[in-house]
Design a protein around this motif. Structure first.
Motif, PDB file in Angstrom:
ATOM      1  N   LYS A 127       7.666   3.645 -14.669  1.00 42.70           N
ATOM      2  CA  LYS A 127       6.325   3.386 -15.109  1.00 42.70           C
ATOM      3  C   LYS A 127       5.614   2.135 -14.365  1.00 42.70           C
ATOM      4  O   LYS A 127       4.479   2.086 -13.770  1.00 42.70           O
ATOM      5  CB  LYS A 127       6.293   3.303 -16.456  1.00 42.70           C
ATOM      6  CG  LYS A 127       4.899   2.771 -17.243  1.00 42.70           C
ATOM      7  CD  LYS A 127       5.031   2.652 -18.691  1.00 42.70           C
ATOM      8  CE  LYS A 127       3.635   2.493 -19.491  1.00 42.70           C
ATOM      9  NZ  LYS A 127       3.770   2.185 -20.719  1.00 42.70           N
ATOM     10  N   ILE A 128       6.422   1.115 -14.248  1.00 41.80           N
ATOM     11  CA  ILE A 128       6.177  -0.121 -13.550  1.00 41.80           C
ATOM     12  C   ILE A 128       5.869  -0.005 -11.998  1.00 41.80           C
ATOM     13  O   ILE A 128       4.690  -0.343 -11.641  1.00 41.80           O
ATOM     14  CB  ILE A 128       6.967  -1.485 -13.909  1.00 41.80           C
ATOM     15  CG1 ILE A 128       6.884  -1.803 -15.439  1.00 41.80           C
ATOM     16  CG2 ILE A 128       6.276  -2.398 -12.960  1.00 41.80           C
ATOM     17  CD1 ILE A 128       7.802  -2.838 -15.602  1.00 41.80           C
ATOM     18  N   LYS A 129       6.718   0.929 -11.440  1.00 38.86           N
ATOM     19  CA  LYS A 129       6.552   1.410 -10.157  1.00 38.86           C
ATOM     20  C   LYS A 129       5.202   2.143  -9.762  1.00 38.86           C
ATOM     21  O   LYS A 129       4.579   1.811  -8.793  1.00 38.86           O
ATOM     22  CB  LYS A 129       7.756   2.152  -9.525  1.00 38.86           C
ATOM     23  CG  LYS A 129       9.026   1.290  -9.341  1.00 38.86           C
ATOM     24  CD  LYS A 129       9.986   2.250  -8.968  1.00 38.86           C
ATOM     25  CE  LYS A 129      11.404   1.384  -8.436  1.00 38.86           C
ATOM     26  NZ  LYS A 129      12.519   2.301  -7.971  1.00 38.86           N
ATOM     27  N   HIS A 130       4.966   2.970 -10.612  1.00 39.61           N
ATOM     28  CA  HIS A 130       3.493   3.519 -10.815  1.00 39.61           C
ATOM     29  C   HIS A 130       2.377   2.611 -10.716  1.00 39.61           C
ATOM     30  O   HIS A 130       1.388   2.685 -10.093  1.00 39.61           O
ATOM     31  CB  HIS A 130       3.477   4.727 -11.720  1.00 39.61           C
ATOM     32  CG  HIS A 130       4.324   5.842 -11.461  1.00 39.61           C
ATOM     33  ND1 HIS A 130       4.960   6.599 -12.811  1.00 39.61           N
ATOM     34  CD2 HIS A 130       4.913   6.267 -10.398  1.00 39.61           C
ATOM     35  CE1 HIS A 130       5.692   7.639 -11.831  1.00 39.61           C
ATOM     36  NE2 HIS A 130       5.678   7.464 -10.969  1.00 39.61           N
ATOM     37  N   GLN A 131       2.482   1.503 -11.874  1.00 39.66           N
ATOM     38  CA  GLN A 131       1.499   0.738 -11.933  1.00 39.66           C
ATOM     39  C   GLN A 131       1.411  -0.334 -10.594  1.00 39.66           C
ATOM     40  O   GLN A 131       0.311  -0.415 -10.115  1.00 39.66           O
ATOM     41  CB  GLN A 131       1.801  -0.331 -13.114  1.00 39.66           C
ATOM     42  CG  GLN A 131       1.819   0.362 -14.481  1.00 39.66           C
ATOM     43  CD  GLN A 131       2.345  -0.354 -15.571  1.00 39.66           C
ATOM     44  OE1 GLN A 131       2.668  -1.649 -15.392  1.00 39.66           O
ATOM     45  NE2 GLN A 131       1.886  -0.107 -16.626  1.00 39.66           N
ATOM     46  N   VAL A 132       2.499  -0.628  -9.958  1.00 35.38           N
ATOM     47  CA  VAL A 132       2.527  -1.322  -8.470  1.00 35.38           C
ATOM     48  C   VAL A 132       2.021  -0.516  -7.531  1.00 35.38           C
ATOM     49  O   VAL A 132       1.011  -0.886  -6.798  1.00 35.38           O
ATOM     50  CB  VAL A 132       3.872  -1.629  -8.274  1.00 35.38           C
ATOM     51  CG1 VAL A 132       4.078  -1.996  -6.745  1.00 35.38           C
ATOM     52  CG2 VAL A 132       4.684  -2.678  -9.021  1.00 35.38           C
ATOM     53  N   THR A 133       1.959   0.714  -7.522  1.00 35.08           N
ATOM     54  CA  THR A 133       1.492   1.692  -6.571  1.00 35.08           C
ATOM     55  C   THR A 133       0.068   1.551  -6.763  1.00 35.08           C
ATOM     56  O   THR A 133      -1.025   1.533  -5.860  1.00 35.08           O
ATOM     57  CB  THR A 133       1.927   3.159  -6.549  1.00 35.08           C
ATOM     58  OG1 THR A 133       3.459   3.052  -6.270  1.00 35.08           O
ATOM     59  CG2 THR A 133       1.163   3.993  -5.802  1.00 35.08           C
ATOM     60  N   ALA A 134      -0.638   1.835  -8.050  1.00 38.12           N
ATOM     61  CA  ALA A 134      -1.948   1.760  -8.297  1.00 38.12           C
ATOM     62  C   ALA A 134      -2.645   0.252  -7.985  1.00 38.12           C
ATOM     63  O   ALA A 134      -3.747   0.317  -7.468  1.00 38.12           O
ATOM     64  CB  ALA A 134      -2.164   1.985  -9.867  1.00 38.12           C
ATOM     65  N   ASN A 136      -1.463  -1.793  -5.922  1.00 36.49           N
ATOM     66  CA  ASN A 136      -1.516  -2.092  -4.401  1.00 36.49           C
ATOM     67  C   ASN A 136      -3.019  -1.284  -3.869  1.00 36.49           C
ATOM     68  O   ASN A 136      -3.591  -1.579  -2.745  1.00 36.49           O
ATOM     69  CB  ASN A 136      -0.396  -1.428  -3.728  1.00 36.49           C
ATOM     70  CG  ASN A 136       0.929  -2.481  -3.834  1.00 36.49           C
ATOM     71  OD1 ASN A 136       0.704  -3.705  -3.776  1.00 36.49           O
ATOM     72  ND2 ASN A 136       2.197  -1.937  -4.135  1.00 36.49           N
ATOM     73  N   GLY A 137      -3.048   0.032  -4.323  1.00 35.48           N
ATOM     74  CA  GLY A 137      -4.290   0.728  -3.958  1.00 35.48           C
ATOM     75  C   GLY A 137      -5.703  -0.082  -4.416  1.00 35.48           C
ATOM     76  O   GLY A 137      -6.477  -0.026  -3.520  1.00 35.48           O
ATOM     77  N   LYS A 138      -5.740  -0.829  -5.574  1.00 36.29           N
ATOM     78  CA  LYS A 138      -6.566  -1.432  -5.724  1.00 36.29           C
ATOM     79  C   LYS A 138      -6.907  -2.509  -4.934  1.00 36.29           C
ATOM     80  O   LYS A 138      -7.929  -2.832  -4.631  1.00 36.29           O
ATOM     81  CB  LYS A 138      -6.534  -1.885  -7.199  1.00 36.29           C
ATOM     82  CG  LYS A 138      -6.752  -0.898  -8.368  1.00 36.29           C
ATOM     83  CD  LYS A 138      -6.635  -1.412  -9.815  1.00 36.29           C
ATOM     84  CE  LYS A 138      -6.793  -0.284 -10.870  1.00 36.29           C
ATOM     85  NZ  LYS A 138      -6.620  -0.962 -12.132  1.00 36.29           N
ATOM     86  N   ILE A 139      -5.766  -3.407  -4.619  1.00 31.54           N
ATOM     87  CA  ILE A 139      -5.993  -4.311  -3.705  1.00 31.54           C
ATOM     88  C   ILE A 139      -6.561  -3.990  -2.424  1.00 31.54           C
ATOM     89  O   ILE A 139      -7.272  -4.623  -1.822  1.00 31.54           O
ATOM     90  CB  ILE A 139      -4.366  -5.021  -3.688  1.00 31.54           C
ATOM     91  CG1 ILE A 139      -4.263  -5.886  -4.938  1.00 31.54           C
ATOM     92  CG2 ILE A 139      -4.487  -6.237  -2.465  1.00 31.54           C
ATOM     93  CD1 ILE A 139      -2.603  -6.384  -4.954  1.00 31.54           C
ATOM     94  N   THR A 140      -5.815  -2.956  -1.953  1.00 30.33           N
ATOM     95  CA  THR A 140      -6.418  -2.360  -0.543  1.00 30.33           C
ATOM     96  C   THR A 140      -7.791  -2.246  -0.576  1.00 30.33           C
ATOM     97  O   THR A 140      -8.585  -2.337   0.393  1.00 30.33           O
ATOM     98  CB  THR A 140      -5.597  -1.250  -0.226  1.00 30.33           C
ATOM     99  OG1 THR A 140      -4.005  -1.507  -0.138  1.00 30.33           O
ATOM    100  CG2 THR A 140      -5.895  -0.343   1.201  1.00 30.33           C
ATOM    101  N   GLU A 141      -8.164  -1.298  -1.728  1.00 29.37           N
ATOM    102  CA  GLU A 141      -9.635  -1.039  -1.996  1.00 29.37           C
ATOM    103  C   GLU A 141     -10.706  -2.287  -2.225  1.00 29.37           C
ATOM    104  O   GLU A 141     -11.565  -2.413  -1.340  1.00 29.37           O
ATOM    105  CB  GLU A 141      -9.751  -0.249  -3.320  1.00 29.37           C
ATOM    106  CG  GLU A 141     -11.302   0.326  -3.429  1.00 29.37           C
ATOM    107  CD  GLU A 141     -11.300   0.990  -4.839  1.00 29.37           C
ATOM    108  OE1 GLU A 141     -12.578   1.310  -5.321  1.00 29.37           O
ATOM    109  OE2 GLU A 141     -10.262   1.361  -5.490  1.00 29.37           O
ATOM    110  N   LEU A 142     -10.177  -3.417  -2.744  1.00 30.81           N
ATOM    111  CA  LEU A 142     -10.838  -4.555  -2.888  1.00 30.81           C
ATOM    112  C   LEU A 142     -11.107  -5.189  -1.248  1.00 30.81           C
ATOM    113  O   LEU A 142     -11.950  -5.859  -1.057  1.00 30.81           O
ATOM    114  CB  LEU A 142     -10.276  -5.642  -3.843  1.00 30.81           C
ATOM    115  CG  LEU A 142     -10.533  -4.961  -5.259  1.00 30.81           C
ATOM    116  CD1 LEU A 142      -9.485  -5.969  -6.267  1.00 30.81           C
ATOM    117  CD2 LEU A 142     -11.870  -5.244  -5.704  1.00 30.81           C
ATOM    118  N   GLN A 143      -9.722  -5.083  -0.753  1.00 32.71           N
ATOM    119  CA  GLN A 143      -9.929  -5.845   0.758  1.00 32.71           C
ATOM    120  C   GLN A 143     -10.864  -5.158   1.863  1.00 32.71           C
ATOM    121  O   GLN A 143     -11.591  -5.671   2.475  1.00 32.71           O
ATOM    122  CB  GLN A 143      -8.373  -5.702   1.036  1.00 32.71           C
ATOM    123  CG  GLN A 143      -8.297  -6.646   2.486  1.00 32.71           C
ATOM    124  CD  GLN A 143      -8.665  -7.806   2.346  1.00 32.71           C
ATOM    125  OE1 GLN A 143      -8.248  -8.625   1.486  1.00 32.71           O
ATOM    126  NE2 GLN A 143      -9.434  -8.593   3.144  1.00 32.71           N
TER     127      GLN A 143
END
Length: 420
Positions: A332-339, A341-348
């Motif tokens: 569950k936490i790994k899925h959250q980490v993936t999500a 990281n996606g948000k961080i990339t999107e914000l960048q």
């Protein structure tokens, strides 16, 4: 066409679209500038919709270019994205720390699982290592004892059924001691004599088995009271066997007695048959009790090991359940980490792009268009109907312009252009 563009392109020195919201004086000056630019351009072009299209295009490009160049304003507009990115990075560190902790817990649980499995196997060979005081190889002794106990138990059943029937109910037809003690039809004869006789004869051996079980249980308690109880049980069994032997010896004596001859305890004590009956019952019963106690002791040894293994199996099951729950948490936490990281990339990508202040632009766009429409109404000498048609055509050009730049029906403050 190039000359028309130059006519309606705003001077860069006059274009300062991004200003402090509290500076109303500057805002009013810029509004007037846009209004006047639209008014003047419309007057020179006689309200031509084609020229309006070019003017709006130049207005948009000039505004966008100024937005890109005003770095400090872009930094301010992008600050919420940077703050959100930092918040997401903080959440990411929390998740990564949690995964690290869970992985350590998973390794610890896995080590415990391996230990439990090893103990379940090793306890059979080395019970002393786990605080279990048992023989290392109790199985052979247990089965040998059980093999001896079964025939002795059958013997006692046969003896007490036959002897009790002979002592209490049988009419002797001979003076044979063997016939008195071992009557093959004793139980059938008891059934024929009546239900109570059959119940008495059939259940009496269980009484002695019960006494033997009580002796075994009392032996577990190493105290004087338990010793007195065991002694009392042995005496009770011995007394009953004496009574049984006395009754059988009496019937055998009276069968051969002459008229007037009486049977006395002294005669019974002096009779070999009397003691033979006692030893055939009581001594075998004592042997049965010792073998029974030995078998139960060995069984308890086996049961200690089985109980230890059962407890380890329960612990193992709990560990497996914890491991499964822990793995679910990690996934569950790994899925959250993936999500995240996606948000961080999107914000960048948003931070690397630029923010287009939509409402700010629309404010100037409408000022320019208002000046354009006012010039058509005030400066052009056209019939009312033609003016209306011209205004409608200009309005259509304005709508198309906003639609092309995705600025129509905007209900938000900023439009974000991300960097791909």
């Amino acid at each position: 066409m190039e000359s028309i563009k130059k006519i309606f392109t705003l001077k860069k020195t006059e274009f300062k679209p991004l200003i402090d919201d509290n500076n109303e004086e500057d805002r009013e000056k810029i509004r007037i500038t846009y209004y006047q630019s639209g008014y003047g351009a419309s007057t020179k072009a006689s309200g031509n919709p084609v020229v309006l299209k070019t003017g709006l295009h130049n207005l948009y490009n000039s505004f966008e270019d100024q937005c890109r160049k005003q770095l400090s304003e872009q930094q301010r507009l992008k600050q919420p994205y940077r703050e959100e990115q930092e918040r997401q990075r903080t959440e990411l560190k929390k998740r990564e720390t949690a995964i690290s902790i869970y992985n350590e817990q998973d390794k610890s649980i896995e080590a415990n699982i391996d230990t439990k499995k090893f103990e379940m196997v090793d306890v059979k060979q080395n019970p002393d290592n786990y605080g279990i005081d048992v023989d290392k190889r109790p199985k052979a002794q247990f089965y040998i004892g059980l093999l001896l106990l079964l025939p002795i138990t059958i013997y006692l059943f046969v003896f007490y059924i036959s002897a009790s029937y002979s002592g209490f109910f049988k009419d002797f037809e001979s003076d044979s001691i063997a016939a008195a003690i071992f009557d093959a039809n004793a139980f059938n004869k008891a059934i024929s004599d009546g239900l109570l006789e059959a119940i008495f004869v059939g259940t009496l051996p269980f009484v002695f088995m019960g006494l033997g079980y009580l002796i075994h249980m009392f032996q577990k308690k190493k105290n004087k009271l338990a010793f007195l109880k065991i002694t009392a049980l042995f005496l009770l069994t011995f007394v009953f066997d004496v009574i049984l032997a006395y009754l059988i010896e009496r019937k055998m004596f009276l069968y051969n007695a002459v008229l007037g001859e009486k049977f006395t305890p002294e005669i019974a004590i002096q009779s070999v048959d009397f003691w033979g009956i006692i030893f055939a019952g009581f001594v075998v019963y004592v042997i049965w009790g010792l073998v029974f106690d030995f078998v139960m002791h060995e069984y308890e040894n086996l049961d200690k090991i089985k109980a230890f293994i059962r407890s380890k199996k329960e612990e193992l099951q709990n560990l497996l359940s914890k491991k499964s729950e822990l793995q679910e948490s990690i996934d569950k936490i790994k899925h959250q980490v993936t999500a995240i990281n996606g948000k961080i990339t999107e914000l960048q990508s948003k931070i690397d792009g630029f923010v287009f202040p939509v409402k700010e632009y629309l404010h100037y766009h409408y000022q320019y268009k208002e000046g354009w429409y006012q010039a058509i109404s005030a400066e052009l000498a056209l019939p009312h109907k033609e003016k209306d048609e011209l205004l409608n055509r200009c309005e259509e050009v304005s709508k198309i312009h906003l639609s092309e730049h995705n600025l129509n029906e905007m209900d938000f403050q900023h439009l974000l252009f991300t960097k791909n």
